[in-house]
Design an enzyme around this catalytic site. Structure first.
Site, PDB file in Angstrom:
ATOM      1  N   CYS A   1      43.281  37.584  45.088  1.00 24.68           N
ATOM      2  CA  CYS A   1      42.175  36.720  45.500  1.00 24.68           C
ATOM      3  C   CYS A   1      42.219  36.427  46.999  1.00 24.68           C
ATOM      4  CB  CYS A   1      42.255  35.406  44.719  1.00 24.68           C
ATOM      5  SG  CYS A   1      40.963  34.226  45.161  1.00 24.68           S
TER       6      CYS A   1
ATOM      7  N   CYS B   1      39.276  34.586  48.068  1.00 24.08           N
ATOM      8  CA  CYS B   1      38.244  33.543  48.183  1.00 24.08           C
ATOM      9  C   CYS B   1      38.796  32.155  47.865  1.00 24.08           C
ATOM     10  CB  CYS B   1      37.069  33.848  47.262  1.00 24.08           C
ATOM     11  SG  CYS B   1      37.366  33.552  45.497  1.00 24.08           S
TER      12      CYS B   1
ATOM     13  N   CYS C   1      43.054  37.827  41.517  1.00 22.02           N
ATOM     14  CA  CYS C   1      41.601  37.661  41.410  1.00 22.02           C
ATOM     15  C   CYS C   1      41.210  37.556  39.941  1.00 22.02           C
ATOM     16  CB  CYS C   1      40.914  38.869  42.056  1.00 22.02           C
ATOM     17  SG  CYS C   1      39.138  38.953  41.782  1.00 22.02           S
TER      18      CYS C   1
ATOM     19  N   HIS D   1      35.055  35.035  42.637  1.00 23.70           N
ATOM     20  CA  HIS D   1      34.345  35.289  43.899  1.00 23.70           C
ATOM     21  C   HIS D   1      32.871  35.623  43.638  1.00 23.70           C
ATOM     22  CE1 HIS D   1      35.943  39.255  42.658  1.00 23.70           C
ATOM     23  NE2 HIS D   1      34.755  39.655  43.055  1.00 23.70           N
TER      24      HIS D   1
ATOM     25  N   LYS E   1      52.068  24.969  53.196  1.00 23.91           N
ATOM     26  CA  LYS E   1      51.532  26.329  53.379  1.00 23.91           C
ATOM     27  C   LYS E   1      51.684  27.077  52.071  1.00 23.91           C
ATOM     28  CE  LYS E   1      52.655  28.722  57.042  1.00 23.91           C
ATOM     29  NZ  LYS E   1      53.454  29.608  57.943  1.00 23.91           N
TER      30      LYS E   1
HETATM   31 FE1  FES Z   1      38.910  35.209  44.671  1.00 23.48          FE
HETATM   32 FE2  FES Z   1      38.201  37.369  43.325  1.00 23.48          FE
HETATM   33  S1  FES Z   1      38.597  37.216  45.407  1.00 23.48           S
HETATM   34  S2  FES Z   1      38.510  35.388  42.575  1.00 23.48           S
END
Ligand code: FES
Length: 75
Positions: free
Chosen positions: A40, A42, A51, A55, A23
């Site tokens: 982040c 994504c 981030c 994304h 995890k």
């Molecule tokens: Fe993943 Fe921006 S939300 S790189």
């Protein structure tokens, strides 16, 4: 998307981050946050858990609409 599970995987969001870890959890001390921090959501960032803008390419490629969690200090 390629997945270390060895197939085209529509289940795993995480393609490469700490795959040996059962995890993936990160913690950040509130005191270490700047005025604004973007985390982040994504799972594509090369600076995960922060981030790095990856994304945007993901959204353009897939038509998805994901973006970061932005944490700001109140003014
Ligand atoms: Fe993943 Fe921006 S939300 S790189």
């Amino acid at each position: 998307a390629f997945c270390p599970c060895g197939r085209v995987c529509k289940i795993h969001l995480n393609e490469k981050i700490e795959k040996n870890n059962p995890k993936v959890v990160h913690s950040v001390d509130v005191e270490d946050l700047g005025e604004t921090s973007a985390f982040c959501r994504c799972w594509k960032s090369k600076t995960f858990p922060k981030c790095d803008g990856s994304h945007n390419e993901h959204n353009e490629t897939t038509g998805d609409n994901v973006g970061p969690l932005v944490v700001k200090k109140k003014k």
